[in-house]
Scaffold this motif. Sequence first.
Motif, PDB file in Angstrom:
ATOM      1  N   GLY A  34       0.826  -1.201   0.000  1.00 26.98           N
ATOM      2  CA  GLY A  34       0.000   0.000   0.000  1.00 26.98           C
ATOM      3  C   GLY A  34       0.854   1.242   0.000  1.00 26.98           C
ATOM      4  O   GLY A  34       2.063   1.180   0.260  1.00 26.98           O
ATOM      5  N   TYR A  35       0.218   2.356  -0.327  1.00 31.38           N
ATOM      6  CA  TYR A  35       0.938   3.628  -0.287  1.00 31.38           C
ATOM      7  C   TYR A  35      -0.026   4.761  -0.017  1.00 31.38           C
ATOM      8  O   TYR A  35      -1.237   4.633  -0.178  1.00 31.38           O
ATOM      9  CB  TYR A  35       1.723   3.885  -1.579  1.00 31.38           C
ATOM     10  N   LEU A  36       0.553   5.861   0.393  1.00 27.15           N
ATOM     11  CA  LEU A  36      -0.193   7.068   0.707  1.00 27.15           C
ATOM     12  C   LEU A  36       0.533   8.258   0.097  1.00 27.15           C
ATOM     13  O   LEU A  36       1.757   8.358   0.208  1.00 27.15           O
ATOM     14  CB  LEU A  36      -0.247   7.250   2.231  1.00 27.15           C
ATOM     15  N   THR A  86      -4.251  12.690  -1.132  1.00 27.28           N
ATOM     16  CA  THR A  86      -4.333  12.624  -2.587  1.00 27.28           C
ATOM     17  C   THR A  86      -4.642  11.203  -3.033  1.00 27.28           C
ATOM     18  O   THR A  86      -5.468  10.996  -3.923  1.00 27.28           O
ATOM     19  CB  THR A  86      -3.017  13.108  -3.218  1.00 27.28           C
ATOM     20  N   ALA A  87      -4.011  10.230  -2.420  1.00 23.26           N
ATOM     21  CA  ALA A  87      -4.258   8.824  -2.751  1.00 23.26           C
ATOM     22  C   ALA A  87      -3.881   7.953  -1.572  1.00 23.26           C
ATOM     23  O   ALA A  87      -2.863   8.172  -0.930  1.00 23.26           O
ATOM     24  CB  ALA A  87      -3.443   8.418  -3.972  1.00 23.26           C
ATOM     25  N   VAL A  88      -4.723   6.983  -1.307  1.00 26.97           N
ATOM     26  CA  VAL A  88      -4.378   5.903  -0.381  1.00 26.97           C
ATOM     27  C   VAL A  88      -4.832   4.623  -1.077  1.00 26.97           C
ATOM     28  O   VAL A  88      -5.982   4.494  -1.473  1.00 26.97           O
ATOM     29  CB  VAL A  88      -5.011   6.078   1.028  1.00 26.97           C
ATOM     30  N   THR A  89      -3.879   3.719  -1.272  1.00 27.07           N
ATOM     31  CA  THR A  89      -4.154   2.506  -2.040  1.00 27.07           C
ATOM     32  C   THR A  89      -3.572   1.310  -1.304  1.00 27.07           C
ATOM     33  O   THR A  89      -2.447   1.366  -0.810  1.00 27.07           O
ATOM     34  CB  THR A  89      -3.524   2.607  -3.451  1.00 27.07           C
ATOM     35  N   VAL A  90      -4.369   0.239  -1.251  1.00 35.07           N
ATOM     36  CA  VAL A  90      -3.933  -1.001  -0.615  1.00 35.07           C
ATOM     37  C   VAL A  90      -4.190  -2.141  -1.602  1.00 35.07           C
ATOM     38  O   VAL A  90      -5.254  -2.214  -2.224  1.00 35.07           O
ATOM     39  CB  VAL A  90      -4.692  -1.248   0.710  1.00 35.07           C
ATOM     40  N   ALA A  91      -3.201  -3.013  -1.763  1.00 37.87           N
ATOM     41  CA  ALA A  91      -3.335  -4.170  -2.654  1.00 37.87           C
ATOM     42  C   ALA A  91      -4.516  -5.023  -2.216  1.00 37.87           C
ATOM     43  O   ALA A  91      -4.775  -5.169  -1.015  1.00 37.87           O
ATOM     44  CB  ALA A  91      -2.040  -4.990  -2.633  1.00 37.87           C
ATOM     45  N   PRO A  92      -5.238  -5.601  -3.169  1.00 35.69           N
ATOM     46  CA  PRO A  92      -6.427  -6.392  -2.823  1.00 35.69           C
ATOM     47  C   PRO A  92      -6.180  -7.466  -1.766  1.00 35.69           C
ATOM     48  O   PRO A  92      -6.988  -7.645  -0.855  1.00 35.69           O
ATOM     49  CB  PRO A  92      -6.835  -7.024  -4.165  1.00 35.69           C
ATOM     50  N   GLU A  93      -5.043  -8.144  -1.850  1.00 32.60           N
ATOM     51  CA  GLU A  93      -4.772  -9.221  -0.888  1.00 32.60           C
ATOM     52  C   GLU A  93      -4.412  -8.705   0.498  1.00 32.60           C
ATOM     53  O   GLU A  93      -4.360  -9.476   1.457  1.00 32.60           O
ATOM     54  CB  GLU A  93      -3.671 -10.151  -1.406  1.00 32.60           C
ATOM     55  N   ALA A  94      -4.183  -7.405   0.637  1.00 37.46           N
ATOM     56  CA  ALA A  94      -3.814  -6.826   1.930  1.00 37.46           C
ATOM     57  C   ALA A  94      -4.953  -6.018   2.545  1.00 37.46           C
ATOM     58  O   ALA A  94      -4.781  -5.396   3.596  1.00 37.46           O
ATOM     59  CB  ALA A  94      -2.574  -5.953   1.775  1.00 37.46           C
ATOM     60  N   ARG A  95      -6.110  -6.025   1.902  1.00 36.79           N
ATOM     61  CA  ARG A  95      -7.241  -5.231   2.413  1.00 36.79           C
ATOM     62  C   ARG A  95      -7.887  -5.904   3.620  1.00 36.79           C
ATOM     63  O   ARG A  95      -7.710  -7.087   3.867  1.00 36.79           O
ATOM     64  CB  ARG A  95      -8.268  -5.015   1.294  1.00 36.79           C
ATOM     65  N   ARG A  96      -8.626  -5.087   4.372  1.00 42.37           N
ATOM     66  CA  ARG A  96      -9.375  -5.524   5.554  1.00 42.37           C
ATOM     67  C   ARG A  96      -8.447  -6.040   6.662  1.00 42.37           C
ATOM     68  O   ARG A  96      -8.813  -6.894   7.454  1.00 42.37           O
ATOM     69  CB  ARG A  96     -10.454  -6.534   5.196  1.00 42.37           C
ATOM     70  N   GLN A  97      -7.226  -5.503   6.685  1.00 44.78           N
ATOM     71  CA  GLN A  97      -6.259  -5.875   7.716  1.00 44.78           C
ATOM     72  C   GLN A  97      -5.774  -4.652   8.497  1.00 44.78           C
ATOM     73  O   GLN A  97      -4.834  -4.740   9.272  1.00 44.78           O
ATOM     74  CB  GLN A  97      -5.066  -6.591   7.071  1.00 44.78           C
ATOM     75  N   GLY A  98      -6.383  -3.492   8.248  1.00 44.45           N
ATOM     76  CA  GLY A  98      -6.030  -2.292   8.987  1.00 44.45           C
ATOM     77  C   GLY A  98      -4.925  -1.462   8.357  1.00 44.45           C
ATOM     78  O   GLY A  98      -4.492  -0.465   8.949  1.00 44.45           O
ATOM     79  N   LEU A  99      -4.460  -1.843   7.172  1.00 41.11           N
ATOM     80  CA  LEU A  99      -3.364  -1.118   6.535  1.00 41.11           C
ATOM     81  C   LEU A  99      -3.783   0.291   6.128  1.00 41.11           C
ATOM     82  O   LEU A  99      -3.058   1.260   6.371  1.00 41.11           O
ATOM     83  CB  LEU A  99      -2.843  -1.897   5.329  1.00 41.11           C
ATOM     84  N   ALA A 100      -4.951   0.433   5.518  1.00 36.51           N
ATOM     85  CA  ALA A 100      -5.442   1.773   5.129  1.00 36.51           C
ATOM     86  C   ALA A 100      -5.609   2.651   6.363  1.00 36.51           C
ATOM     87  O   ALA A 100      -5.237   3.825   6.356  1.00 36.51           O
ATOM     88  CB  ALA A 100      -6.749   1.671   4.351  1.00 36.51           C
ATOM     89  N   ASN A 110      -3.910   7.079   9.724  1.00 33.88           N
ATOM     90  CA  ASN A 110      -3.467   7.554  11.038  1.00 33.88           C
ATOM     91  C   ASN A 110      -2.129   8.268  10.931  1.00 33.88           C
ATOM     92  O   ASN A 110      -1.899   9.291  11.588  1.00 33.88           O
ATOM     93  CB  ASN A 110      -3.357   6.388  12.026  1.00 33.88           C
ATOM     94  N   TYR A 111      -1.251   7.740  10.093  1.00 29.60           N
ATOM     95  CA  TYR A 111       0.042   8.367   9.865  1.00 29.60           C
ATOM     96  C   TYR A 111      -0.138   9.776   9.303  1.00 29.60           C
ATOM     97  O   TYR A 111       0.459  10.732   9.799  1.00 29.60           O
ATOM     98  CB  TYR A 111       0.883   7.504   8.915  1.00 29.60           C
ATOM     99  N   LEU A 112      -0.975   9.916   8.276  1.00 25.91           N
ATOM    100  CA  LEU A 112      -1.195  11.231   7.669  1.00 25.91           C
ATOM    101  C   LEU A 112      -1.810  12.204   8.676  1.00 25.91           C
ATOM    102  O   LEU A 112      -1.427  13.369   8.739  1.00 25.91           O
ATOM    103  CB  LEU A 112      -2.090  11.114   6.437  1.00 25.91           C
ATOM    104  N   GLU A 113      -2.745  11.732   9.475  1.00 27.01           N
ATOM    105  CA  GLU A 113      -3.357  12.598  10.490  1.00 27.01           C
ATOM    106  C   GLU A 113      -2.320  13.049  11.515  1.00 27.01           C
ATOM    107  O   GLU A 113      -2.327  14.201  11.951  1.00 27.01           O
ATOM    108  CB  GLU A 113      -4.510  11.863  11.171  1.00 27.01           C
TER     109      GLU A 113
END
Length: 150
Positions: free
Chosen positions: A22-24, A45-59, A64-67
Amino acid sequence: RYLAKWPEYCQVAENSDGRILGYLLGKVEGAKGDTFQKNWHGHVTAVTVAPEARRQGLARGLMNYLEEITTKMHDGYFVDLFVRSSNKVAIGMYQNMGYAIYQTVKGYYSGGPNKSEDAYDMRKSMPKDVDKSTMQPTNKAINPDELEFH
């Protein structure tokens, strides 16, 4: 441009093998010293998480990092982002993180000839905005050229 101007708002999440999951990308914008308009803020501007890594709290972790950067480094009033009005999963995720729909931007996303989609401008107040005035919904639908920041 983002990495050169706002490196603190560029973040990558990798697995143990170094694969990007993922990236931000974000930025800070507004009038920093203006306590009347209170528009100094972090923007996703963009927050993207790979499909296999979704629903694991990465986004959530990236957000939280950006905030935290917005609060601790820039002393911003709020964080905002744009999301497709049809993206119910993302809207729900952002609402669960404390974001609210501030306004609708008509035809923000283009999808080819005669195809466009509205965006929701979603906001979350940071601690500096004690009364949360910067995230109070306007209940307006505006055109992209009416946006204060692009």
